[in-house]
Design a protein around this motif. Structure first.
Motif, PDB file in Angstrom:
ATOM      1  N   THR A  88       0.834  -1.201   0.000  1.00  0.00           N
ATOM      2  CA  THR A  88       0.000   0.000   0.000  1.00  0.00           C
ATOM      3  C   THR A  88       0.867   1.248   0.000  1.00  0.00           C
ATOM      4  O   THR A  88       1.923   1.277   0.640  1.00  0.00           O
TER       5      THR A  88
ATOM      6  N   ASP B 214      -3.445   3.690  -0.721  1.00  0.00           N
ATOM      7  CA  ASP B 214      -3.947   2.998  -1.911  1.00  0.00           C
ATOM      8  C   ASP B 214      -3.192   1.684  -2.125  1.00  0.00           C
ATOM      9  O   ASP B 214      -1.960   1.655  -2.106  1.00  0.00           O
ATOM     10  N   GLU B 215      -3.931   0.606  -2.374  1.00  0.00           N
ATOM     11  CA  GLU B 215      -3.351  -0.724  -2.519  1.00  0.00           C
ATOM     12  C   GLU B 215      -2.835  -0.933  -3.936  1.00  0.00           C
ATOM     13  O   GLU B 215      -3.564  -0.691  -4.910  1.00  0.00           O
TER      14      GLU B 215
ATOM     15  N   HIS C 284      -6.373   4.152  -9.434  1.00  0.00           N
ATOM     16  CA  HIS C 284      -7.214   3.328  -8.576  1.00  0.00           C
ATOM     17  C   HIS C 284      -8.693   3.653  -8.785  1.00  0.00           C
ATOM     18  O   HIS C 284      -9.066   4.819  -8.955  1.00  0.00           O
TER      19      HIS C 284
END
Length: 317
Positions: free
Chosen positions: A55, A60-61, A232
């Motif tokens: 992350t 955000d992954e 994302h």
């Protein structure tokens, strides 16, 4: 930009925990990485340790786990498809004789022990011992693995680095030829090495190297570093993952396995188009830095991140 007295690395605390199956790393109390060292995967998927989720510092992954199209893609992991007669990547094996076929040769990389886990000024370093065994349980390779999680102080960037080092030694009765589907005759399929699979929303993202920007034309290219920027869902944020190869690696700069249009993936591939012989008593060592940063990068900011990653690799002994 933070002042020298309050840099990201000095103002944000890194910590880790261990639940007996995975190490979890946090920065300022927020999880940024998990390393599963005792996986429960089916033998067909060549069980091995993996990093997921990874992350950004912004939350955000940037990894995906076990996507339906390639269930053996697991975040970021070391995986090799053609190791002598064994497969440490996934199910079907590609050879000249059979093309893709299920050969009942799916090995496993088993965690034996952490020889040390240290928390210092330059982040957290874990040293691990693993044994790679064939599907029948025969010892094939002894691996000494180290990885380091550290924050990077780069002007205008929020970034952290995962430094990765592997030393593999042949413990089988004979020399081992390590290759790829490409060395077995399949064009542009030289996967195998430290491999990352990105989120679905990253499909169609952009690669960048010192040579410029693009997409799938970076497949099989050689450069000391390669970055990928994607976006994302939900947050609509951009994130960038940058691979930097240690210049001391055998064959460096090695080729990259890089895709954007089918799905987002990037991997170091030192055995892409030429097999390497692993002899008993003559181990192979490979080192990389993987930088995870919030936002897009231009050429200048990418090179600043790469410079910081190189410095971190150079200082990590």
């Amino acid at each position: 930009m933070t002042s020298p007295a309050t840099t990201l690395a000095s103002s944000t605390k890194l910590s880790y925990s261990d639940d007996g199956a995975a190490l979890t790393f946090t920065a300022g109390g927020q999880q940024i990485a998990s390393y599963t060292y005792n996986p429960t995967d089916a033998q067909y998927e060549s069980p091995r340790p993996y990093f997921h989720p990874l992350t950004t510092l912004g939350g955000d992954e940037v990894t995906i786990f076990r996507p339906w199209d390639h269930v053996w893609h697991k975040g970021l992991s070391l995986a090799l498809p053609n190791v002598g007669n064994d497969n440490f990547w996934c199910g079907a094996t590609y050879t000249r004789a059979t093309e893709y076929a299920d050969l009942n040769n799916n090995g496993a990389m088993a965690h034996k022990a952490f020889s040390s886990i240290s928390d210092g000024v330059a982040g957290i370093t874990a040293a691990e011992e693993l044994q790679w065994s064939s599907q029948d349980g025969d010892p094939v390779i002894a691996e000494k693995r180290r990885f380091n999680i550290q924050l990077l102080d780069v002007p205008g960037a929020r970034a952290w680095a995962l430094l990765f080092e592997t030393e593999i030694s042949n413990i089988s009765p004979a020399p081992i030829s390590i290759g790829s589907p490409t060395t077995e005759g399949r064009e542009n399929a030289g996967y195998g090495g430290l491999f990352w699979r990105g989120p679905r929303s990253f499909t169609g993202g952009q690669f960048r190297s010192a040579a410029g920007t693009g997409t799938d034309e970076f497949m099989g290219s050689r450069s000391e570093w390669l970055a990928f920027t994607g976006r994302h869902d939900q947050s609509c944020h951009a994130s960038t993952i940058t691979f930097v190869e240690d210049s001391a690696n055998l064959g460096a700069p090695n080729q990259w396995f890089a895709r954007s249009s089918m799905f987002a993936c990037l991997g170091s591939s030192p055995f892409f188009s030429e097999a390497v012989l692993l002899q008993a008593g003559d181990p192979l060592t490979y080192r990389y830095a993987v930088v995870i940063s919030d936002g897009e990068v231009d050429q200048e900011s990418a090179e600043l991140l790469v410079g910081a990653a190189k410095a971190a690799l150079g200082a990590w002994v």
